[in-house]
Scaffold this active site. Sequence first.
Site: not given
Length: 482
Positions: A248, A270, A383
């Site tokens: 990732d 992503k 996040m």
Amino acid sequence: MRFFPVSYDVAGKAVIVAGGGEPALAKLRLLVRSEARLTLVSPDIDGELAAFAHEHRIPHLARDLTLADVDSAALLFVATDDEAQDAALAALGRQAGVPVNVVDRPHLSDFAVPAIVDRAPVAVAISTDGYAPVLAQRVRAAIEMLLPPEFGRLGELAASLRGAVMASLGTARHRRRFWARLFDGRSADLALSGDLAGARRAALSVLGESFTANEGVVWLIGAGPGATDLLTLRAQRLLQQADVIVHDRLVPAEVVEMGRRDAERISVGKAKGHHSVPQHEIDALLVRLAREGKQVARLKAGDPLVFGRAGEELAALRTAGIRHEIVPGVTSALAAAADAGVPLTLRGVSSSLAFATGHGADGAEPAGWDEVARTGGTIAVYMGASVAGDVGRRLEAEGVSPATPVVAVENAGRTERRIFSGTLAELGALAIRDDVKGPVMILVGDAVNHGAGAGERFAAEARCPAGVTSRVSQKSLISQNV
């Protein structure tokens, strides 16, 4: 020692790699870290090698190697995987007086390429006299975990088996798979205990099995928050075995490079609001690679089971009947708490902990985690930078006190981490700071008050409107902009 370990100065000098497939690519992956002037020579090269050469601006001469090519070279690497052709090209190099290394053929080589533990400006090089490249990688991993004194016996075992391995296994992948299985199995244990004869018998028994239809496997590996020394020992070992590393965006290059240097690397990164590879395509990719008989390391930031979409990938692997294993990692909430010195649970203060994200599949998280905060538990919001205002408003609306302590950590677990602190009422100011670029973990709850101390405030003092006090500016920024 047959090969005496030395360090060769290649800065600005011509170094040639002759070959068109996987062995040539493995050599180039190592050589691009040097200051040599590289040239690739082969009439034909495969697609992955062509892409690598293009990416690193390595000139490719699409023809046979000539004496004129090597006449002014410092070193020649031969990697055709064909013994007759390897021998002919090695002879050409010696005719020009150039030192030659032939991949997997120490009897044709003037020098061996060691495995390297790169800790610039310090580098540790390990030579196994060229008998088994996978063994060299095992030694490198062992050095990082304190190399046992008996490890040299594996070199004796590899040397005694090399001829049989080369005669029985025709491709580099099958040989590598054999060595990996050998050095992780009973033969290695016997060799380390001093029973070399027993180790050889066990190894020859394994060699007699078929390696032409190896079962593929997918390892879902947690890379942790990004610091290489927070990667688990199991993760390190499997990265050294993987044929392919699917990683990732949030996994740092330093962690990806801990894999075997000739492993294929595939980025499926992503970012918020943008998926370079849709999840269903990642699922299909993992299944396809495993069905090709490859050992696949699916490398995810943090822990794969915590907001890592492991559930979707596991479902795809189970449906396809693919063998798989989950390797836990240090999730970012734990790294952030360690950075800030904050207890996530504390006797008499907080006895519950909820992991949450402000970026659910439909844009909103399921109900429930705000109840944890209202009853004194700790909330870890992943996040969280851009949703800091939403988090603060939601919790306050659910009855959580605006004075509840909050700490936020940018780039948790890494050397470049930053720590912010304040109250729930002030949290929204974090969302409008333009100097916060990395992933942010937010920790909310009374246990935060028992941490190591304050970091930066959520609202930067320099951003306050002229003539307005710090506390007023924080509240006005929240109400006007979040």
